[in-house]
Design an enzyme around this catalytic site. Structure first.
Site, mmCIF file in Angstrom:
data_model
loop_
_atom_site.group_PDB
_atom_site.id
_atom_site.type_symbol
_atom_site.label_atom_id
_atom_site.label_comp_id
_atom_site.label_asym_id
_atom_site.label_seq_id
_atom_site.Cartn_x
_atom_site.Cartn_y
_atom_site.Cartn_z
ATOM 1 N N SER A 142 0.873 -1.186 0.000
ATOM 2 C CA SER A 142 0.000 0.000 0.000
ATOM 3 C C SER A 142 0.900 1.222 0.000
ATOM 4 C CB SER A 142 -0.860 -0.003 1.273
ATOM 5 O OG SER A 142 -1.393 1.279 1.510
ATOM 6 N N TYR A 156 -1.853 -1.512 10.242
ATOM 7 C CA TYR A 156 -1.924 -1.673 8.782
ATOM 8 C C TYR A 156 -0.697 -1.056 8.119
ATOM 9 C CZ TYR A 156 -3.908 -1.378 4.050
ATOM 10 O OH TYR A 156 -4.127 -1.499 2.697
HETATM 11 P P1 NAD Z 1 -11.353 -6.586 0.740
HETATM 12 O O1 NAD Z 1 -11.635 -6.539 2.205
HETATM 13 O O2 NAD Z 1 -12.432 -6.191 -0.204
HETATM 14 O O3 NAD Z 1 -10.808 -8.014 0.313
HETATM 15 C C1 NAD Z 1 -9.855 -8.703 1.100
HETATM 16 C C2 NAD Z 1 -10.021 -10.187 0.847
HETATM 17 O O4 NAD Z 1 -9.051 -10.867 1.674
HETATM 18 C C3 NAD Z 1 -11.399 -10.709 1.268
HETATM 19 O O5 NAD Z 1 -11.928 -11.538 0.260
HETATM 20 C C4 NAD Z 1 -11.115 -11.475 2.549
HETATM 21 O O6 NAD Z 1 -11.991 -12.573 2.760
HETATM 22 C C5 NAD Z 1 -9.702 -11.958 2.302
HETATM 23 N N1 NAD Z 1 -9.032 -12.302 3.562
HETATM 24 C C6 NAD Z 1 -8.950 -11.539 4.676
HETATM 25 N N2 NAD Z 1 -8.295 -12.215 5.641
HETATM 26 C C7 NAD Z 1 -7.960 -13.416 5.132
HETATM 27 C C8 NAD Z 1 -7.287 -14.556 5.648
HETATM 28 N N3 NAD Z 1 -6.827 -14.598 6.901
HETATM 29 N N4 NAD Z 1 -7.114 -15.620 4.850
HETATM 30 C C9 NAD Z 1 -7.595 -15.608 3.559
HETATM 31 N N5 NAD Z 1 -8.252 -14.571 3.033
HETATM 32 C C10 NAD Z 1 -8.430 -13.481 3.806
HETATM 33 O O7 NAD Z 1 -10.066 -5.620 0.557
HETATM 34 P P2 NAD Z 1 -9.402 -5.010 -0.776
HETATM 35 O O8 NAD Z 1 -9.623 -3.547 -0.744
HETATM 36 O O9 NAD Z 1 -9.785 -5.804 -1.957
HETATM 37 O O10 NAD Z 1 -7.864 -5.229 -0.431
HETATM 38 C C11 NAD Z 1 -7.085 -6.254 -1.014
HETATM 39 C C12 NAD Z 1 -5.622 -5.973 -0.686
HETATM 40 O O11 NAD Z 1 -5.242 -4.709 -1.224
HETATM 41 C C13 NAD Z 1 -5.334 -5.903 0.810
HETATM 42 O O12 NAD Z 1 -4.057 -6.454 1.071
HETATM 43 C C14 NAD Z 1 -5.311 -4.414 1.063
HETATM 44 O O13 NAD Z 1 -4.541 -4.064 2.178
HETATM 45 C C15 NAD Z 1 -4.660 -3.923 -0.212
HETATM 46 N N6 NAD Z 1 -4.904 -2.510 -0.495
HETATM 47 C C16 NAD Z 1 -6.183 -2.049 -0.668
HETATM 48 C C17 NAD Z 1 -6.363 -0.701 -0.930
HETATM 49 C C18 NAD Z 1 -7.727 -0.117 -1.120
HETATM 50 O O14 NAD Z 1 -7.842 1.121 -1.138
HETATM 51 N N7 NAD Z 1 -8.773 -0.914 -1.288
HETATM 52 C C19 NAD Z 1 -5.273 0.165 -1.006
HETATM 53 C C20 NAD Z 1 -3.990 -0.354 -0.832
HETATM 54 C C21 NAD Z 1 -3.825 -1.690 -0.569
#
Ligand code: NAD
Length: 251
Positions: A142, A156
């Site tokens: 991120s 985070y």
């Molecule tokens: P989200 O919450 O929509 O999806 C996360 C997914 O990870 C879910 O399907 C959840 O079930 C799964 N998950 C969580 N814990 C788990 C575990 N212990 N074992 C297996 N699966 C697990 O979130 P997102 O926004 O799609 O984020 C995805 C990735 O991108 C994350 O690592 C997040 O930190 C990163 N990210 C997101 C953003 C954003 O703005 N959305 C920005 C930077 C980084």
């Protein structure tokens, strides 16, 4: 150069959000894609959507914080597809609390999923890739691995910084095995993770004002970077983190 036909990819947290978008994009580029998620129903739905792209897919329920689960997942993929070419370590969570009150158990949970989970999946799949003498690992960090935030996300942000140096460290160790290890550091993207906070107009507008390209990101904004890192186009790139943030960290 960007064609992934014949490749086998695993996407953790692929049931929804960015992981789902990554899984579908990899499939559209030609890969067979395994969706590994704690949420069984969401994983199965994404796998079905991938099959509609005329690619093979498999949904596996896995908790990335449990080494036994992760090892089982890696073996299941190897048994079914014979190899693993691409691993996308995408599963992640966030907990919001002021640093001075951040509960220790919540800190541990975030570290377990966002950092230990990435390590355990890389370890299990890495062993298979070492045997193959090739592989591509893409970790999702991120922008908050580079900069702090005003949004009470100390655990985070710390784990996402950890992911950036885990990426460099694995790249250094596994280059000799023909494995590249890179990361993507997205800015704010509208998903289920961020939607509740983005529905707050002040929060939304703060991001837009602070982003040179003047908008919140969509999952599609990350897909070019993903396909680049998953494909032969990036064969001499390793240990690198691509920032995709509309310019947020340029300010
Ligand atoms: P989200 O919450 O929509 O999806 C996360 C997914 O990870 C879910 O399907 C959840 O079930 C799964 N998950 C969580 N814990 C788990 C575990 N212990 N074992 C297996 N699966 C697990 O979130 P997102 O926004 O799609 O984020 C995805 C990735 O991108 C994350 O690592 C997040 O930190 C990163 N990210 C997101 C953003 C954003 O703005 N959305 C920005 C930077 C980084």
């Amino acid at each position: 150069m960007f064609n992934l036909s014949g490749r086998v990819a695993v996407v953790t947290g692929g049931g929804r959000g960015l992981g789902k978008a990554f899984g579908l994009a990899l499939a559209r580029a030609g890969a067979d894609v395994v969706i590994a998620d704690m949420l069984a129903k969401e994983a199965a739905n994404t796998a079905q959507e991938i099959q509609k792209e005329a690619r093979s897919s498999l949904a596996i329920q896995v908790d990335v914080t449990r080494e036994d689960d992760v090892q089982k997942m890696a073996h299941q993929v190897k048994d079914r597809f014979g190899k693993i070419d691409i691993l996308v370590n995408n599963a992640g969570i966030n907990v919001i609390s002021p640093a001075e009150d951040f509960p220790e158990d919540q800190w541990n949970r975030v570290v377990d999923v966002n950092l230990t989970g990435v390590f355990l999946c890389a370890k299990a799949v890495g062993r298979i890739m070492i045997g193959q003498k090739r592989g591509k690992i893409i970790n999702i960090s991120s922008i908050h691995g580079f900069v702090g935030s005003l949004h009470n996300a100390i655990a985070y942000n710390s784990t996402k910084a950890g992911v950036i140096n885990l990426t460099r460290s694995l790249a250094a160790e596994w280059g000799k095995h023909g494995i590249t290890v890179n990361a993507i550091a997205p800015g704010i993207i509208l998903t289920e993770l961020t939607r509740p906070r983005l529905e707050n107009k002040d929060y939304h507008d703060l991001w837009v004002t602070r982003t040179p390209l003047g908008r919140i990101g969509q999952p599609e904004d990350l897909l070019g970077g993903m396909i680049y890192l998953a494909s032969d186009a990036s064969n001499w790139v390793t240990g690198h983190t691509i920032v995709i943030d509309g310019g947020y960290t340029a300010l």
